[in-house]
Every structure is written in C-alpha cells, then in structure tokens.
Scaffold this active site. Structure first.
Site, PDB file in Angstrom:
ATOM      1  N   GLU A  25       0.816  -1.164  -0.105  1.00  0.00           N
ATOM      2  CA  GLU A  25       0.006   0.028   0.000  1.00  0.00           C
ATOM      3  C   GLU A  25       0.857   1.162   0.180  1.00  0.00           C
ATOM      4  O   GLU A  25       0.577   2.227  -0.676  1.00  0.00           O
ATOM      5  CB  GLU A  25      -0.726   0.228   1.052  1.00  0.00           C
ATOM      6  CG  GLU A  25      -1.948  -1.185   1.416  1.00  0.00           C
ATOM      7  CD  GLU A  25      -3.155  -0.750   0.244  1.00  0.00           C
ATOM      8  OE1 GLU A  25      -3.121   0.119  -0.546  1.00  0.00           O
ATOM      9  OE2 GLU A  25      -4.049  -1.733   0.264  1.00  0.00           O
ATOM     10  N   GLU A  60      -4.522   5.224   0.333  1.00  0.00           N
ATOM     11  CA  GLU A  60      -3.519   4.388   0.311  1.00  0.00           C
ATOM     12  C   GLU A  60      -3.180   4.451   1.878  1.00  0.00           C
ATOM     13  O   GLU A  60      -2.806   3.457   2.640  1.00  0.00           O
ATOM     14  CB  GLU A  60      -2.490   4.725  -0.450  1.00  0.00           C
ATOM     15  CG  GLU A  60      -2.742   4.653  -2.117  1.00  0.00           C
ATOM     16  CD  GLU A  60      -3.396   3.155  -2.489  1.00  0.00           C
ATOM     17  OE1 GLU A  60      -3.254   2.261  -1.583  1.00  0.00           O
ATOM     18  OE2 GLU A  60      -3.809   3.059  -3.557  1.00  0.00           O
ATOM     19  N   HIS A 116      -5.154   2.728   4.224  1.00  0.00           N
ATOM     20  CA  HIS A 116      -4.827   1.223   4.138  1.00  0.00           C
ATOM     21  C   HIS A 116      -3.622   0.949   4.824  1.00  0.00           C
ATOM     22  O   HIS A 116      -3.847   0.014   5.547  1.00  0.00           O
ATOM     23  CB  HIS A 116      -4.803   0.695   2.443  1.00  0.00           C
ATOM     24  CG  HIS A 116      -5.982   1.354   1.719  1.00  0.00           C
ATOM     25  ND1 HIS A 116      -6.223   0.846   0.341  1.00  0.00           N
ATOM     26  CD2 HIS A 116      -7.363   1.479   2.177  1.00  0.00           C
ATOM     27  CE1 HIS A 116      -7.159   1.230  -0.138  1.00  0.00           C
ATOM     28  NE2 HIS A 116      -7.932   1.395   0.946  1.00  0.00           N
ATOM     29  N   TYR A 146      -3.189  -0.800  12.533  1.00  0.00           N
ATOM     30  CA  TYR A 146      -4.335  -0.969  13.451  1.00  0.00           C
ATOM     31  C   TYR A 146      -4.632  -2.628  13.780  1.00  0.00           C
ATOM     32  O   TYR A 146      -4.722  -2.936  14.938  1.00  0.00           O
ATOM     33  CB  TYR A 146      -5.637  -0.228  12.765  1.00  0.00           C
ATOM     34  CG  TYR A 146      -6.791  -0.601  13.633  1.00  0.00           C
ATOM     35  CD1 TYR A 146      -6.881  -0.240  14.881  1.00  0.00           C
ATOM     36  CD2 TYR A 146      -7.853  -1.428  13.141  1.00  0.00           C
ATOM     37  CE1 TYR A 146      -8.258  -0.416  15.683  1.00  0.00           C
ATOM     38  CE2 TYR A 146      -9.269  -1.650  13.880  1.00  0.00           C
ATOM     39  CZ  TYR A 146      -9.295  -0.965  15.142  1.00  0.00           C
ATOM     40  OH  TYR A 146     -10.336  -1.182  15.894  1.00  0.00           O
ATOM     41  N   GLU A 165      -2.711  -3.416  -8.025  1.00  0.00           N
ATOM     42  CA  GLU A 165      -4.004  -3.293  -7.492  1.00  0.00           C
ATOM     43  C   GLU A 165      -4.911  -4.328  -8.064  1.00  0.00           C
ATOM     44  O   GLU A 165      -5.926  -4.579  -7.621  1.00  0.00           O
ATOM     45  CB  GLU A 165      -4.453  -1.916  -7.672  1.00  0.00           C
ATOM     46  CG  GLU A 165      -3.529  -0.920  -6.640  1.00  0.00           C
ATOM     47  CD  GLU A 165      -4.109   0.475  -6.782  1.00  0.00           C
ATOM     48  OE1 GLU A 165      -4.603   0.757  -5.668  1.00  0.00           O
ATOM     49  OE2 GLU A 165      -4.087   1.117  -7.471  1.00  0.00           O
ATOM     50  N   GLU A 192     -10.087  -0.466  -3.833  1.00  0.00           N
ATOM     51  CA  GLU A 192      -9.254  -0.768  -4.976  1.00  0.00           C
ATOM     52  C   GLU A 192     -10.032  -0.807  -6.124  1.00  0.00           C
ATOM     53  O   GLU A 192      -9.458  -0.959  -6.908  1.00  0.00           O
ATOM     54  CB  GLU A 192      -8.472  -2.235  -4.488  1.00  0.00           C
ATOM     55  CG  GLU A 192      -7.720  -2.136  -3.083  1.00  0.00           C
ATOM     56  CD  GLU A 192      -6.473  -1.072  -3.476  1.00  0.00           C
ATOM     57  OE1 GLU A 192      -6.207  -0.760  -4.474  1.00  0.00           O
ATOM     58  OE2 GLU A 192      -5.989  -0.504  -2.312  1.00  0.00           O
ATOM     59  N   HIS A 217     -10.020   2.624  -7.521  1.00  0.00           N
ATOM     60  CA  HIS A 217      -8.633   2.754  -8.219  1.00  0.00           C
ATOM     61  C   HIS A 217      -8.215   1.988  -9.294  1.00  0.00           C
ATOM     62  O   HIS A 217      -7.812   2.576 -10.480  1.00  0.00           O
ATOM     63  CB  HIS A 217      -7.536   2.212  -7.315  1.00  0.00           C
ATOM     64  CG  HIS A 217      -7.617   2.724  -5.919  1.00  0.00           C
ATOM     65  ND1 HIS A 217      -6.690   2.515  -4.660  1.00  0.00           N
ATOM     66  CD2 HIS A 217      -8.435   3.903  -5.196  1.00  0.00           C
ATOM     67  CE1 HIS A 217      -6.964   3.032  -3.646  1.00  0.00           C
ATOM     68  NE2 HIS A 217      -8.291   4.054  -3.713  1.00  0.00           N
TER      69      HIS A 217
END
Length: 344
Positions: free
Chosen positions: A86, A117, A120, A126, A190, A224, A227
């Site tokens: 990412e 991004e 992500h 996280y 991607e 994505e 994208h």
C-alpha cells in the site's frame, strides 16, 4: 459571457498528459467526467479502520484451537505483503503519476487515492497493534520472504525509472514507459497482486474467522475497485489521445509483463498456502490469478491469454470481477458510523 465561453472552449483542449494550453489548476468546466465520478465514489466510500471492532479477532487470535497454523500463516503473509504494498502504491501516486498527469480532474482523484492508500496502511498498523503482533516482523517481511520481495521489486523498478531527473513523457519512449508504470500499478499491483490476498482473507471471513480483518479487507476492496477502474480509464484515455503509443511491439511487451506478474503471484500463493486450508489451495490460485489476468487484459484492449475459470464462485457476491463497472450501484448505509456492512 464571452469569458465563460472562452473557458468552455479551452476545456476541450485539456489533455491527460503534456497539456500546455490549459492551466493545470483549471478544474471547471470538466472534460473527463469519469475522473470526477471516481473522485465522488471515493468520497462516498470514506471509512476509517478504527471504526471496525477487533475484539472477536483478538479472542480468536489468542485461542490455541480456533485457527490452524496454516490459517495463521495466511494471515501473517497477507499482512506482510499489504503493509508494504500500500505504501508503494502511495509513493508511486504522489511521486510519479501526479507529476506527469496534467489534467486537474484526474489530479483531484489522485489526491483522494493517495489519502485512501494512507488509510490502508493505517489499517494494517491497526490490525498488527490490535493483535499484538511483532511490528518489525510484519512491516519488514518484504525483506525476508522472497515471494513478497519479488513482487515489490517488480513494482519499485517501475517507479524508479519515472523518478529520474531526465524522465519526461514528451517522447514515444517516455509515453510508453509511463503507460508501463500505470499498467504495472493499476492493472498488476492493484488489479492482480491484491486480489489473491482478498480471496484468502475473505475465505476466512466467510467461515466467521477474523471477521474484523475480513470487514476491513472488504472496505479496502471497495477502494481498490475504484482505483482499478480509474486506472483503466486513464490508461485507455492516454491510448486514445496518443494513438501511436499502442504499437504491436509495446502490446506484446505489456502482455509479457502481465504473464510475468501472474507467475510472481502464483509463487506468493504457494508461500501463503504450502499445505492449503479449507477451501483454498495454491493450485487454485494459479487458475484464479490467470482468470483475473484475462479480465484485466480485456479491459485495456488486449486478447486473453489463459481462458481459465474462476475457482471461487462463492466469492461472486463480494468480488465478482464481472461486476466491477457497476460496483457502486449498491451503497453502504451509515458507512462512517457503523461497523457492519448493510446493503440496499
């Protein structure tokens, strides 16, 4: 009124690349409405990873019986790949693509994509933090796992060439190199590399395992998809405005690149699934990757190479590639405040 007419006339002179007749800050009136639509779709899908609860995932991860070692390996390998991939996409958007795309509505979308991004990358931090994983192990995996390193190296070489001080898109060679970069990141990274990882994690999600991670992957998949569709429109738009760039020799070169990427992805699947897990084996991912690659080839006007079937029909509701164009006919209710997906 005359001034407005003049501005509207100038809008027709906008070009995706190498535009010198229109100010790059002149957003309105729009010429490439598809770019603006992608931007609005991205805004409508805004989310943050911290909105997704991870308590159940933490419980499952701590359990010694719920997940097999093979399933844990799949999760770790995917976190290792995506955590770096990412950021590579973000770097390419900000440092390479944005520099050479001279159209303001496309630049507006690229700014939105760059932020996504970042979200992500935040997501994988996280997850790692929530599960109390070794951050160094996850974020350094691209240096230690050959199949991840090889995919990342494949992409980084494309960015390096565009970042040379003497690079420009004024020549045929430069235009083709820029298209190669776009295809390498939007179509391959991607559009191919990411989708195998989606399938692996969503397979666990389907079994009600690691549902917090699975839900975040669903959100990432939505981003994505936009994208990918933006990238395809940009690639096809550049081809249309520069008809001499899409030579038979260059087409063959791009096909070879995509075929090389398929083999890199198959090697990665073998690393993730050396023994297989319920419903997933490495050989199935050769079929799946080839199936995806054919869909990508078609979208940029090239012939299919593999004619493989989709071995995961159970995924059709989530990531059926045939639905990419109308992916946003459904929408998420209370997207920013709810952690559960609810569809109209």
């Amino acid at each position: 009124m005359e001034q407005f007419k003049e501005k509207r006339a100038k809008a027709t002179e906008k070009r995706l690349l190498n535009c010198t007749t229109v100010d790059v800050n002149q957003l309105m009136p729009l010429k490439y409405k598809w770019a603006w639509e992608h931007y609005l779709n991205g805004c409508a899908n805004h989310w943050m990873p911290t909105e997704v609860p991870m308590a159940k995932d933490i419980e499952i991860w701590k359990s010694t019986t719920t997940l097999s070692e093979a399933e844990r390996l799949v999760i770790m390998r995917n976190l290792g790949f995506f955590s770096t991939a990412e950021s590579l996409v973000a770097n390419n958007v900000v440092l390479s693509i944005y520099k050479f795309v001279t159209n303001p509505e496309c630049r507006q979308y690229l700014l939105r994509q760059a932020f996504e991004e970042a979200i992500h990358t935040h997501t994988f931090h996280y997850i790692v933090e929530s599960l109390n994983l070794d951050e160094g192990e996850i974020f350094n995996m691209y240096n230690e796992i050959n199949s991840i390193h090889d995919k990342d190296r494949f992409e980084m070489e494309l960015t390096e060439q565009l970042m040379r001080e003497d690079f420009s898109t004024d020549s045929l060679e430069g235009l083709q190199k820029f298209l190669e970069n776009l295809i390498g990141f939007y179509i391959i990274m991607e559009g191919i590399f990411f989708y195998s990882g989606f399938a692996m994690i969503l397979s666990l999600h389907r079994q009600n395992k690691m549902t917090g991670i699975g839900e975040q992957f669903q959100y990432i998949l939505r981003d994505e998809t936009t994208h990918l569709n933006f990238g395809i429109d940009l690639i096809n738009g550049i081809k249309e405005e520069n008809p001499g760039v899409w030579t038979p020799q260059f087409q063959n070169y791009i096909v070879d690149k995509i075929k090389q990427a398929v083999e890199l992805e198959v090697a990665y699947a073998q690393d993730c699934l050396p023994k297989g897990i319920l419903g997933l084996t490495a050989p199935m991912f050769r079929e799946y990757t080839q199936y995806i690659a054919d869909r990508r080839l078609e979208r940029i006007g090239l012939k299919t190479e593999y004619n493989s079937r989709n071995p995961f029909p159970w995924m059709s509701e989530t990531i059926d590639l045939g639905k990419e164009k109308n992916f946003f006919e459904t929408r998420v209710n209370e997207y920013q405040s709810s952690s559960a997906l609810s569809w109209n």
